[in-house]
Design a protein around this motif. Structure first.
Motif, PDB file in Angstrom:
ATOM      1  N   ASP A  49      41.697  41.622  43.886  1.00 50.71           N
ATOM      2  CA  ASP A  49      40.818  42.321  42.955  1.00 50.71           C
ATOM      3  C   ASP A  49      39.765  41.419  42.309  1.00 50.71           C
ATOM      4  O   ASP A  49      38.664  41.867  42.003  1.00 50.71           O
ATOM      5  N   THR A  50      40.095  40.157  42.106  1.00 47.11           N
ATOM      6  CA  THR A  50      39.163  39.277  41.392  1.00 47.11           C
ATOM      7  C   THR A  50      38.735  38.054  42.191  1.00 47.11           C
ATOM      8  O   THR A  50      37.946  37.252  41.699  1.00 47.11           O
ATOM      9  N   GLY A  94      35.024  37.802  41.137  1.00 42.70           N
ATOM     10  CA  GLY A  94      34.304  39.049  40.920  1.00 42.70           C
ATOM     11  C   GLY A  94      35.211  40.053  40.250  1.00 42.70           C
ATOM     12  O   GLY A  94      36.294  39.714  39.761  1.00 42.70           O
ATOM     13  N   ARG A  95      34.788  41.295  40.242  1.00 38.95           N
ATOM     14  CA  ARG A  95      35.611  42.332  39.628  1.00 38.95           C
ATOM     15  C   ARG A  95      35.732  43.525  40.589  1.00 38.95           C
ATOM     16  O   ARG A  95      34.811  43.849  41.331  1.00 38.95           O
ATOM     17  N   ASP A  96      36.914  44.118  40.577  1.00 40.02           N
ATOM     18  CA  ASP A  96      37.204  45.304  41.401  1.00 40.02           C
ATOM     19  C   ASP A  96      36.881  45.075  42.876  1.00 40.02           C
ATOM     20  O   ASP A  96      36.398  45.977  43.568  1.00 40.02           O
ATOM     21  N   LEU A  97      37.172  43.872  43.383  1.00 38.06           N
ATOM     22  CA  LEU A  97      36.817  43.572  44.770  1.00 38.06           C
ATOM     23  C   LEU A  97      37.652  44.370  45.759  1.00 38.06           C
ATOM     24  O   LEU A  97      37.222  44.592  46.906  1.00 38.06           O
ATOM     25  N   ARG A 139      38.038  47.384  45.748  1.00 34.49           N
ATOM     26  CA  ARG A 139      37.320  48.622  46.012  1.00 34.49           C
ATOM     27  C   ARG A 139      36.304  48.482  47.135  1.00 34.49           C
ATOM     28  O   ARG A 139      35.778  49.480  47.624  1.00 34.49           O
ATOM     29  N   LEU A 140      36.039  47.262  47.562  1.00 33.23           N
ATOM     30  CA  LEU A 140      35.146  47.050  48.696  1.00 33.23           C
ATOM     31  C   LEU A 140      35.756  47.572  49.994  1.00 33.23           C
ATOM     32  O   LEU A 140      35.041  47.866  50.953  1.00 33.23           O
ATOM     33  N   GLU A 174      27.776  45.932  40.740  1.00 29.16           N
ATOM     34  CA  GLU A 174      29.100  46.422  40.350  1.00 29.16           C
ATOM     35  C   GLU A 174      30.145  45.318  40.378  1.00 29.16           C
ATOM     36  O   GLU A 174      30.989  45.226  39.481  1.00 29.16           O
ATOM     37  N   HIS A 175      30.116  44.465  41.402  1.00 32.12           N
ATOM     38  CA  HIS A 175      31.214  43.516  41.607  1.00 32.12           C
ATOM     39  C   HIS A 175      30.959  42.132  41.018  1.00 32.12           C
ATOM     40  O   HIS A 175      31.899  41.335  40.909  1.00 32.12           O
TER      41      HIS A 175
END
Length: 472
Positions: A302-303, A264-267, A269-270, A242-243
């Protein structure tokens, strides 16, 4: 010893009082959850024994031989129950980690290890004695007879595998093994439990039929191996996909110390909290086979994310040569070395060496009131002051106090301070004047951290306010 001191600021505001109430509620929830977890282990063992006692098997006890055999069955059931509970504790279940930390769960896992193996060995010994009395055979001939049948061979194999795990857990042995070798050997514990299943199906008759006892053991097996399969393997694979984390740069900070910058992407959300760590695997030719527990040295956006590493061995030294674009997989985040663990109105942090990484992230993630934080930064020499400037800015922005303490510890004395500070008569209360109104976060080398904690306890700081993250 140099220091940067800021005013302690006004008395706590309404916002601080509310935060304090939230912290107390959080502590009470964690304490209750820890009691529930320990009680659940005890209840699980009691249930396993009670189900056997109500299964009708005890009614078959008519003489010494059957009594010894029944005792052997009970020890085998309790030992098997503890082994399955150990797998649950080692599965990195998020609820367990949030409750009292993965380190605490692993400590409990280790504490259960020796009793579990002793019980399994006791099971084998009692069964041999019981059967020997029943059949009129010598112990030697009875032992040889138990090697007949595939299920019994698997039971002996499982016992042997458990002994291998126990031997490699001994400190004197573990120090001689590479981490990956030791980790691979401990994966054998999963196989050791699995190969005993046929034995429970046949000789033990625990998983045979459709009784309540059968249902209980099936549920326990599903919980243990389902938790391992999901939280140790499936969930990390899905999160990695996902990330899409990759290395963007490796930044040298000091001899043997460097930061690994990741994209990364949507980090966000971790849900990473400052002070946590993850288990990282870098997919280059020289590093893919070695997983590393590394703290976040900054709260991810986030990235972007950042890790800071001290090269302690061949495995971590190779990380300094990672190329941009290297794919990264991970499991986590883990740990309760975070602001969520606090219960006191003030914050005290003592960090040394690479221990600065979780401390810096913790401070970044904490909504500090004016003068709330006092931070002691400890180093042997100037080569160890990496990330100090960032940490000091975070504290100074909230009007807190920073104490820099540089120099070797005094020879012949057990002190975490520099020789100069000891000569001046410094104490932990002198450098952390609000200690007894604070939560203390200590991060650094293990023996050094123990000295800090010991002095804090001696000064009267309650155990529940001491939070430790140890590094090699």
């Amino acid at each position: 010893m140099s220091s940067t001191i800021r005013s302690n600021g006004p008395s706590p505001s309404v916002r601080e009082a509310t935060a304090q109430r939230d912290r107390v509620r959080s502590l009470r929830r964690r304490e209750r959850a820890e009691v529930v977890l320990v009680a659940a282990c005890l209840v699980s063992v009691i249930v396993a024994v009670m189900l056997f006692l109500t299964s009708g098997r005890p009614a078959q006890i008519a003489d010494l031989a059957s009594a010894v055999t029944a005792a052997g069955i009970v020890t085998g059931l309790v030992g098997s129950d503890l082994l399955l509970l150990m797998l649950v504790l080692a599965a990195r279940i998020p609820w367990v980690d949030r409750t009292f930390g993965q380190d605490a769960a692993i400590r409990l896992h280790r504490r259960l290890g020796k009793p579990a193996v002793y019980l399994i060995l006791g099971h084998g010994a009692l069964i041999i004695v019981g059967y020997s009395l029943r059949d009129g055979l010598s112990l030697w001939h009875q032992t040889l007879s138990l090697f007949s049948g595939a299920d019994m061979l698997l039971a002996w194999l499982g016992t042997g595998l458990l002994l291998v795990v126990v031997v490699t857990s001994l400190v004197v042995v573990r120090r001689r093994l590479a981490h990956e070798v030791w980790h691979a050997v401990h994966l054998v514990s999963y196989a050791a439990v699995l190969v005993a299943v046929p034995h429970q199906l046949s000789a033990g008759q625990v998983l045979a039929g459709s009784t309540v006892q059968t249902f209980y053991w099936i549920c326990l097996y599903v919980l243990a191996f389902g938790s391992i399969a999901w939280f140790r393997f499936a969930a990390p694979l899905l999160a990695t996909d996902e990330h899409q984390l990759r290395v963007t740069a490796v930044e040298p900070l000091s001899p043997g110390v460097f930061s690994i910058h990741l994209s990364g992407r949507d980090l966000s959300r971790l849900g990473v909290r400052g002070g946590q760590y993850a288990i990282w695997r870098f997919w280059s030719r020289r590093t893919w086979w070695h997983a590393h527990p590394i703290s976040f040295s900054a709260v991810p956006i986030d990235t972007e994310a950042r890790l800071t590493v001290r090269a302690l061995g061949a495995g971590t030294k190779r990380l300094a040569r990672l190329k941009a674009g290297t794919k990264v997989s991970f499991a986590g985040p883990y740990g309760i070395f975070t602001d969520a663990a606090r219960t006191a109105p003030r914050l005290a942090v003592v960090a040394a060496g690479i221990g600065i990484t979780p401390a810096r992230a913790l401070l970044e993630d904490t909504d500090l009131a004016r003068g709330e934080a006092t931070v002691v930064l400890r180093a042997t020499d100037r080569s160890q002051v990496f990330l100090w400037d960032e940490t000091e800015r975070l504290v100074e922005q909230s009007g807190g106090a920073v104490v820099e303490m540089i120099g070797r510890r005094p020879s012949g004395q057990s002190s975490w301070m520099s020789a100069d500070a000891v000569t001046r008569g410094a104490s932990i209360v002198a450098v952390l004047p609000d200690l007894l109104d604070s939560d203390l976060f200590v991060c650094g080398p293990g023996d050094w951290a123990d000295l800090v904690v010991g002095e804090a306890r001696a000064a009267g700081l309650p155990e529940r306010r001491i939070h430790v993250e140890k590094f090699v």
